[in-house]
Scaffold this active site. Sequence first.
Site, PDB file in Angstrom:
ATOM      1  N   SER A 126       0.810  -1.208   0.000  1.00 34.42           N
ATOM      2  CA  SER A 126       0.000   0.000   0.000  1.00 34.42           C
ATOM      3  C   SER A 126       0.849   1.267   0.000  1.00 34.42           C
ATOM      4  O   SER A 126       1.936   1.312   0.592  1.00 34.42           O
ATOM      5  CB  SER A 126      -0.898   0.001   1.245  1.00 34.42           C
ATOM      6  OG  SER A 126      -1.592   1.227   1.375  1.00 34.42           O
ATOM      7  N   GLN A 147       0.804  -0.423  -4.763  1.00 36.09           N
ATOM      8  CA  GLN A 147      -0.545   0.145  -4.852  1.00 36.09           C
ATOM      9  C   GLN A 147      -0.472   1.649  -4.656  1.00 36.09           C
ATOM     10  O   GLN A 147       0.115   2.131  -3.691  1.00 36.09           O
ATOM     11  CB  GLN A 147      -1.457  -0.495  -3.801  1.00 36.09           C
ATOM     12  CG  GLN A 147      -2.874   0.073  -3.770  1.00 36.09           C
ATOM     13  CD  GLN A 147      -3.008   1.256  -2.820  1.00 36.09           C
ATOM     14  OE1 GLN A 147      -2.234   1.413  -1.877  1.00 36.09           O
ATOM     15  NE2 GLN A 147      -3.978   2.124  -3.086  1.00 36.09           N
ATOM     16  N   TYR A 149      -2.434   5.267  -4.180  1.00 36.68           N
ATOM     17  CA  TYR A 149      -3.558   6.162  -3.961  1.00 36.68           C
ATOM     18  C   TYR A 149      -3.230   7.487  -4.640  1.00 36.68           C
ATOM     19  O   TYR A 149      -2.095   7.978  -4.555  1.00 36.68           O
ATOM     20  CB  TYR A 149      -3.797   6.404  -2.472  1.00 36.68           C
ATOM     21  CG  TYR A 149      -4.529   5.285  -1.764  1.00 36.68           C
ATOM     22  CD1 TYR A 149      -5.805   4.904  -2.153  1.00 36.68           C
ATOM     23  CD2 TYR A 149      -3.953   4.631  -0.679  1.00 36.68           C
ATOM     24  CE1 TYR A 149      -6.481   3.896  -1.498  1.00 36.68           C
ATOM     25  CE2 TYR A 149      -4.621   3.616  -0.004  1.00 36.68           C
ATOM     26  CZ  TYR A 149      -5.886   3.253  -0.427  1.00 36.68           C
ATOM     27  OH  TYR A 149      -6.562   2.249   0.215  1.00 36.68           O
ATOM     28  N   THR A 175      -5.671   2.457  -7.071  1.00 35.09           N
ATOM     29  CA  THR A 175      -6.986   2.304  -6.451  1.00 35.09           C
ATOM     30  C   THR A 175      -7.846   3.505  -6.810  1.00 35.09           C
ATOM     31  O   THR A 175      -7.446   4.650  -6.571  1.00 35.09           O
ATOM     32  CB  THR A 175      -6.850   2.176  -4.926  1.00 35.09           C
ATOM     33  OG1 THR A 175      -6.117   0.981  -4.631  1.00 35.09           O
ATOM     34  CG2 THR A 175      -8.214   2.093  -4.259  1.00 35.09           C
ATOM     35  N   ARG A 184     -16.574   4.971   8.220  1.00 29.46           N
ATOM     36  CA  ARG A 184     -16.441   3.715   8.947  1.00 29.46           C
ATOM     37  C   ARG A 184     -16.782   3.968  10.411  1.00 29.46           C
ATOM     38  O   ARG A 184     -15.987   4.539  11.171  1.00 29.46           O
ATOM     39  CB  ARG A 184     -15.031   3.155   8.758  1.00 29.46           C
ATOM     40  CG  ARG A 184     -14.731   2.938   7.271  1.00 29.46           C
ATOM     41  CD  ARG A 184     -13.298   2.619   6.953  1.00 29.46           C
ATOM     42  NE  ARG A 184     -13.091   2.671   5.508  1.00 29.46           N
ATOM     43  CZ  ARG A 184     -11.912   2.532   4.909  1.00 29.46           C
ATOM     44  NH1 ARG A 184     -10.818   2.330   5.648  1.00 29.46           N
ATOM     45  NH2 ARG A 184     -11.814   2.596   3.595  1.00 29.46           N
ATOM     46  N   LYS A 252      -7.846  -0.962  -9.578  1.00 27.72           N
ATOM     47  CA  LYS A 252      -8.589  -1.617  -8.502  1.00 27.72           C
ATOM     48  C   LYS A 252      -9.737  -0.722  -8.027  1.00 27.72           C
ATOM     49  O   LYS A 252      -9.544   0.464  -7.793  1.00 27.72           O
ATOM     50  CB  LYS A 252      -7.650  -1.917  -7.329  1.00 27.72           C
ATOM     51  CG  LYS A 252      -8.315  -2.569  -6.120  1.00 27.72           C
ATOM     52  CD  LYS A 252      -7.275  -2.883  -5.047  1.00 27.72           C
ATOM     53  CE  LYS A 252      -7.903  -3.511  -3.823  1.00 27.72           C
ATOM     54  NZ  LYS A 252      -8.639  -2.521  -3.012  1.00 27.72           N
ATOM     55  N   HIS A 276     -13.619  -2.543  -2.059  1.00 27.52           N
ATOM     56  CA  HIS A 276     -12.734  -2.168  -0.964  1.00 27.52           C
ATOM     57  C   HIS A 276     -13.084  -2.944   0.315  1.00 27.52           C
ATOM     58  O   HIS A 276     -12.999  -2.410   1.430  1.00 27.52           O
ATOM     59  CB  HIS A 276     -12.780  -0.663  -0.705  1.00 27.52           C
ATOM     60  CG  HIS A 276     -11.452  -0.053  -0.367  1.00 27.52           C
ATOM     61  ND1 HIS A 276     -10.620   0.488  -1.303  1.00 27.52           N
ATOM     62  CD2 HIS A 276     -10.801   0.092   0.820  1.00 27.52           C
ATOM     63  CE1 HIS A 276      -9.527   0.956  -0.723  1.00 27.52           C
ATOM     64  NE2 HIS A 276      -9.609   0.709   0.570  1.00 27.52           N
ATOM     65  N   ASP A 307     -11.631  -9.178  -5.767  1.00 28.61           N
ATOM     66  CA  ASP A 307     -11.228  -8.764  -4.432  1.00 28.61           C
ATOM     67  C   ASP A 307     -12.476  -8.647  -3.572  1.00 28.61           C
ATOM     68  O   ASP A 307     -13.583  -8.544  -4.093  1.00 28.61           O
ATOM     69  CB  ASP A 307     -10.517  -7.402  -4.519  1.00 28.61           C
ATOM     70  CG  ASP A 307     -10.138  -6.833  -3.166  1.00 28.61           C
ATOM     71  OD1 ASP A 307      -9.423  -7.515  -2.423  1.00 28.61           O
ATOM     72  OD2 ASP A 307     -10.570  -5.713  -2.854  1.00 28.61           O
ATOM     73  N   ARG A 311     -12.098 -15.939   1.400  1.00 31.64           N
ATOM     74  CA  ARG A 311     -11.761 -16.508   2.702  1.00 31.64           C
ATOM     75  C   ARG A 311     -11.276 -17.952   2.634  1.00 31.64           C
ATOM     76  O   ARG A 311     -10.991 -18.555   3.672  1.00 31.64           O
ATOM     77  CB  ARG A 311     -12.984 -16.465   3.643  1.00 31.64           C
ATOM     78  CG  ARG A 311     -13.518 -15.063   3.943  1.00 31.64           C
ATOM     79  CD  ARG A 311     -12.557 -14.293   4.829  1.00 31.64           C
ATOM     80  NE  ARG A 311     -13.064 -12.973   5.177  1.00 31.64           N
ATOM     81  CZ  ARG A 311     -12.794 -11.863   4.498  1.00 31.64           C
ATOM     82  NH1 ARG A 311     -12.027 -11.931   3.407  1.00 31.64           N
ATOM     83  NH2 ARG A 311     -13.265 -10.699   4.890  1.00 31.64           N
ATOM     84  N   GLY A 330      -7.285 -10.495   1.392  1.00 32.35           N
ATOM     85  CA  GLY A 330      -6.956  -9.375   2.254  1.00 32.35           C
ATOM     86  C   GLY A 330      -7.001  -9.676   3.726  1.00 32.35           C
ATOM     87  O   GLY A 330      -6.015 -10.120   4.305  1.00 32.35           O
ATOM     88  N   ARG A 331      -8.147  -9.443   4.369  1.00 31.41           N
ATOM     89  CA  ARG A 331      -8.234  -9.531   5.826  1.00 31.41           C
ATOM     90  C   ARG A 331      -7.637 -10.806   6.417  1.00 31.41           C
ATOM     91  O   ARG A 331      -6.981 -10.740   7.467  1.00 31.41           O
ATOM     92  CB  ARG A 331      -9.687  -9.378   6.278  1.00 31.41           C
ATOM     93  CG  ARG A 331     -10.221  -7.940   6.275  1.00 31.41           C
ATOM     94  CD  ARG A 331     -11.634  -7.921   6.818  1.00 31.41           C
ATOM     95  NE  ARG A 331     -12.239  -6.594   6.844  1.00 31.41           N
ATOM     96  CZ  ARG A 331     -12.958  -6.073   5.855  1.00 31.41           C
ATOM     97  NH1 ARG A 331     -13.124  -6.773   4.727  1.00 31.41           N
ATOM     98  NH2 ARG A 331     -13.494  -4.868   5.963  1.00 31.41           N
TER      99      ARG A 331
END
Length: 380
Positions: A126, A147, A149, A175, A184, A252, A276, A307, A311, A330-331
């Site tokens: 990132s 990546q 931004y 992105t 959030r 992305k 995202h 994306d 899992r 990701g996570r």
Amino acid sequence: MADPALPDGPLTDPLAEAGPPPPAGLADFAELARAVLPPEVWDFVDGGSGAETTLAANRAALDRVAVLPRVLTGVESPRTRGALLGREHAMPVAVAPMAYQRLLHPDGEPALAAAAAAAGVPYALSTLSSTPVEEVTAGSGGPIWFQLYWLRDRALVADLLDRAHTAGCAALMVTVDVPVLGRRLRDVRNAFALPPHVVAANLPGGRDDLAHTGTPGVSAIAAHTGAVFAPALNWADLDWLRQRTPLPLLVKGILDPRDAVRAAEVGADAVVVSNHGGRQLDGAPATATVLPEVVAAVDGRAEVLLDSGVRSGTDVLRALALGATGVLVGRPMLWALAAGGRAGAEAALALLATELRDALTLSGCADPGQARQLRTTTGG
């Protein structure tokens, strides 16, 4: 050209000899991570935007995808290798770009990048990495995708491009779905701010002061990105970027097939169907829902990656059967990093490779290419 030295996915579990039984699925890493992370950091990683409807939809949509297995194919030991951006990897999987990984573990990005290299898959770094790009590329031993931004300071964007190229990054991923940070609510309620030791290491000194300033009812991360991100990124900027870098370009944050076509026309080598991880527009569709439309619209002019919500190895199979070239995960990689540093991340990727191999075997596919020929249904 295939690299005969590449493994067919990791075969051993680095955590197998340590203490209690290792996680049986990637979801098990979530509970391990939650047990060791401060609650506000867990919320930062786990949460989505708004009411988190899109976050939940990603998982639900993938669960609705049923794959019709082929039988009597004679497949005994499938190969998990797959090509992304013209280069073969141990799996058609890349580690998604995720910010501030030293929040999760002191070793942060270098540990996760090294785990990806050991597993034979790309690692996306990132812009908001807590380790400079040069340090990550120097120590990883594997392909790094940078990546980007889009920042208000165009000179800083150009500098980041030059640094990524000089550091040896293998691709550039821009992105495009963050004109502003999604609201959030977990971070707002927690007044979440970065601790002093976690910084935006790729930005010049002082550019991340806002990210460390806690204010009741305010996400410091959102305040920081609002100050430095450019909200009016447009197609002319993407064209400038395509002309500015010789690296393979991934775009992305695509959900509308019309945008995927436009990105391919500008010269993108791949589009990443992404919301995202449910962290931007709450109410956007699940990525698995729109993936087939994007694949059909692009019609081979660019690779299409999925994306948001991946899992398991079964999810990788689902994405391939829906037409994707590969996926970003990701996570689960952050959970594994928090739970065990590099060893935890290696264990998670080893498990993902095992699951993908099993899924290919059970669906009668010799490799990921054959999985893209499978049919799917959402009828249950």
